[in-house]
Scaffold this motif. Structure first.
Motif, short mmCIF file in Angstrom:
data_model
loop_
_atom_site.label_atom_id
_atom_site.label_comp_id
_atom_site.label_asym_id
_atom_site.label_seq_id
_atom_site.Cartn_x
_atom_site.Cartn_y
_atom_site.Cartn_z
N VAL A 169 0.84 -1.20 0.00
CA VAL A 169 0.00 0.00 0.00
C VAL A 169 0.88 1.25 0.00
O VAL A 169 0.65 2.20 -0.76
CB VAL A 169 -0.94 0.00 1.22
CG1 VAL A 169 -1.73 1.31 1.28
CG2 VAL A 169 -1.91 -1.18 1.15
N GLN A 170 1.91 1.23 0.83
CA GLN A 170 2.83 2.37 0.88
C GLN A 170 3.51 2.58 -0.47
O GLN A 170 3.72 3.71 -0.91
CB GLN A 170 3.87 2.17 1.97
CG GLN A 170 4.81 3.37 2.12
CD GLN A 170 6.13 3.03 2.80
OE1 GLN A 170 6.59 1.89 2.71
NE2 GLN A 170 6.72 3.99 3.47
N GLY A 171 3.87 1.47 -1.15
CA GLY A 171 4.49 1.58 -2.46
C GLY A 171 3.61 2.35 -3.43
O GLY A 171 4.08 3.22 -4.18
N VAL A 175 4.54 6.30 -5.19
CA VAL A 175 4.62 6.68 -6.60
C VAL A 175 3.59 7.76 -6.94
O VAL A 175 3.88 8.67 -7.72
CB VAL A 175 4.43 5.46 -7.53
CG1 VAL A 175 5.62 4.52 -7.42
CG2 VAL A 175 3.14 4.71 -7.27
N ALA A 176 2.40 7.69 -6.32
CA ALA A 176 1.39 8.71 -6.59
C ALA A 176 1.84 10.07 -6.07
O ALA A 176 1.69 11.10 -6.76
CB ALA A 176 0.07 8.31 -5.96
N GLU A 177 2.40 10.10 -4.88
CA GLU A 177 2.90 11.36 -4.32
C GLU A 177 4.02 11.93 -5.19
O GLU A 177 4.09 13.15 -5.41
CB GLU A 177 3.40 11.13 -2.90
CG GLU A 177 2.29 10.84 -1.89
CD GLU A 177 2.80 10.31 -0.56
OE1 GLU A 177 1.99 10.16 0.36
OE2 GLU A 177 4.02 10.04 -0.46
N HIS A 178 4.88 11.05 -5.68
CA HIS A 178 5.98 11.48 -6.54
C HIS A 178 5.45 12.09 -7.84
O HIS A 178 5.93 13.16 -8.28
CB HIS A 178 6.88 10.28 -6.84
CG HIS A 178 7.99 10.57 -7.80
ND1 HIS A 178 9.01 11.45 -7.54
CD2 HIS A 178 8.24 10.08 -9.06
CE1 HIS A 178 9.85 11.49 -8.56
NE2 HIS A 178 9.40 10.67 -9.50
N LEU A 179 4.46 11.46 -8.44
CA LEU A 179 3.92 11.96 -9.70
C LEU A 179 3.19 13.28 -9.51
O LEU A 179 3.28 14.19 -10.35
CB LEU A 179 2.99 10.91 -10.32
CG LEU A 179 3.70 9.65 -10.82
CD1 LEU A 179 2.69 8.60 -11.24
CD2 LEU A 179 4.65 9.97 -11.97
N GLY A 197 -3.41 -10.15 -4.08
CA GLY A 197 -3.72 -9.10 -3.14
C GLY A 197 -2.78 -7.92 -3.28
O GLY A 197 -3.18 -6.76 -3.11
N ALA A 198 -1.52 -8.18 -3.62
CA ALA A 198 -0.54 -7.11 -3.76
C ALA A 198 -0.92 -6.15 -4.87
O ALA A 198 -0.68 -4.94 -4.78
CB ALA A 198 0.84 -7.70 -4.03
N ALA A 199 -1.52 -6.66 -5.94
CA ALA A 199 -1.94 -5.81 -7.05
C ALA A 199 -2.97 -4.80 -6.56
O ALA A 199 -2.90 -3.59 -6.86
CB ALA A 199 -2.50 -6.65 -8.19
N HIS A 200 -3.93 -5.27 -5.78
CA HIS A 200 -4.97 -4.39 -5.24
C HIS A 200 -4.40 -3.42 -4.21
O HIS A 200 -4.79 -2.25 -4.16
CB HIS A 200 -6.10 -5.21 -4.64
CG HIS A 200 -6.87 -6.00 -5.64
ND1 HIS A 200 -7.88 -5.46 -6.41
CD2 HIS A 200 -6.77 -7.31 -6.03
CE1 HIS A 200 -8.38 -6.38 -7.21
NE2 HIS A 200 -7.71 -7.51 -7.01
N ASP A 201 -3.47 -3.91 -3.38
CA ASP A 201 -2.87 -3.04 -2.37
C ASP A 201 -2.14 -1.87 -3.01
O ASP A 201 -2.25 -0.72 -2.55
CB ASP A 201 -1.90 -3.83 -1.49
CG ASP A 201 -2.60 -4.80 -0.55
OD1 ASP A 201 -3.83 -4.64 -0.34
OD2 ASP A 201 -1.94 -5.71 -0.03
N ARG A 202 -1.38 -2.13 -4.06
CA ARG A 202 -0.63 -1.07 -4.73
C ARG A 202 -1.58 -0.07 -5.38
O ARG A 202 -1.35 1.14 -5.34
CB ARG A 202 0.33 -1.68 -5.75
CG ARG A 202 1.41 -2.53 -5.11
CD ARG A 202 2.20 -3.37 -6.10
NE ARG A 202 3.04 -4.32 -5.37
CZ ARG A 202 3.82 -5.24 -5.95
NH1 ARG A 202 3.85 -5.35 -7.28
NH2 ARG A 202 4.54 -6.06 -5.20
N VAL A 203 -2.66 -0.59 -5.99
CA VAL A 203 -3.67 0.29 -6.58
C VAL A 203 -4.35 1.13 -5.51
O VAL A 203 -4.55 2.33 -5.67
CB VAL A 203 -4.72 -0.54 -7.36
CG1 VAL A 203 -5.92 0.33 -7.74
CG2 VAL A 203 -4.09 -1.14 -8.61
N ASP A 204 -4.70 0.50 -4.39
CA ASP A 204 -5.38 1.21 -3.30
C ASP A 204 -4.52 2.35 -2.77
O ASP A 204 -5.02 3.46 -2.51
CB ASP A 204 -5.71 0.25 -2.16
CG ASP A 204 -6.82 -0.73 -2.52
OD1 ASP A 204 -7.50 -0.52 -3.55
OD2 ASP A 204 -6.99 -1.71 -1.77
#
Length: 341
Positions: A169-171, A175-179, A197-204
């Protein structure tokens, strides 16, 4: 033939150290093994005696006295070594400080093979086990074993077990904050298998940051496979439907490499027209991308070091329970940058 004096001198023994320090054999052994039951001044006296005598304890004998083998087992399900090798390196770093060896077994994603390796390692009298999953989703517990177990990368489903995982989730948030800091406002997300689950966590993580900034996600996240081919296909879909997209968040470095290919073929410049981020910081991909890929590093070596440290605690009689999360970090490279005015 005469024997030179001194050539037949026997090496010092633990008994010699105990005698010089004025302690019992058991106390000398506990002092040299770092046991907590010994007073600090007594331990210092024993260590000083050992140094004076140039005493080097026999490793096998020390382990026999302590009831331990001086080895731990690491069972992995990661066929390519992308996740297990950095984790192993971290575990070996931690183990090296205690002169412990790590035995590696590859279960190849097979539960039966995993059981075989676990039993084989137990037969070798390992002092504990680290189990590394192939994907960061919860996995079945091995249950009660005669030695402590720590689950790394893929957590155990049993909250009574000890697990160490990365922060997906932090990952996504990073990236969103950086962009956003780069001035991007038309952000698409292309990620992998929706069954992870990791795919959804990164999206979330990314979506939460973008929504909070009033930006949102262009067209909604696209799920597919963890491959360059999917990255190429998905990027084609994104730019066909949203020509003004100025950033694409990718769920893995492989996907990002495919996205870069399609953007380049479409005449879009990276990062001037479209910024691109990956995840995993798999250097063989990230550093050989054109341009080099901004990515999320999951700190897998730190994960391995932490897993080993927790395992050693359990071996010493201080077990931990639950799931510990290792922070991720952003590694900026040439695929992202400020949006031209």
């Amino acid at each position: 033939m005469q024997t030179t004096p001194g050539n037949t001198r026997k090496p010092p023994t633990l008994a010699d150290v105990a005698k010089l320090a004025g302690v019992s054999l058991a106390t000398a052994s506990k002092s040299l093994n770092g046991r907590q039951q010994v007073k600090a001044e007594t331990r210092e006296r024993v260590l000083s005696a050992a140094e004076q005598l140039n005493f080097s304890p026999n490793v096998l004998a020390r382990h026999l006295l302590s009831g331990r083998s001086g080895t731990i087992g690491l069972v992995t399900h990661d066929l390519e070594g992308r996740f297990s090798i950095p984790t192993l390196m971290g575990a070996e770093d931690a183990a090296g400080t205690g002169k412990t060896s790590v035995l590696l077994c590859d279960a190849r994603g097979d539960a039966l093979r995993e059981q075989y390796h676990v039993q084989a390692l137990l037969g070798r009298r390992v002092d504990g086990l680290i189990v590394v999953g192939a994907r960061p989703d919860p996995r079945p517990s091995l249950g009660q074993l005669p030695v402590p177990v720590v689950y790394a990368y893929a957590p155990s489903q049993d909250p009574a077990d000890m697990s160490v995982v990365t922060d997906n989730v932090q990952g996504g948030r990073l990236v969103a904050e950086h962009l956003l800091a780069c001035g991007r406002s038309r952000v698409a997300i292309v990620t992998g298998d929706a069954g992870y689950g990791a795919a959804h966590d990164r999206v979330d993580g990314a979506t939460a940051v973008l929504n909070a900034a009033g930006v949102g996600v262009v067209g909604g996240p696209l799920y597919g496979t963890w491959s360059e081919e999917w990255g190429r296909t998905a990027a084609g879909l994104v730019i066909a439907q949203h020509a003004d997209v100025d950033a694409i968040v990718c769920g893995s470095d492989q996907i990002a490499r495919g996205v870069l290919d399609t953007l380049r073929e479409s005449g879009r410049r990276v990062p001037e027209d479209v910024a691109v981020t990956g995840h995993d910081n798999w250097e063989i991909l990230a550093l050989n991308a054109r341009p080099q890929l901004t990515s999320i590093d999951m700190n897998l070596e730190e994960l391995g070091r932490r897993a080993a440290a927790l395992l050693f605690d359990a071996i010493e009689g201080n077990p931990h329970h639950g799931t510990e999360v290792i922070p991720s970090r952003l590694v900026p490279r040439g695929s992202t940058g400020p949006k031209p005015a």
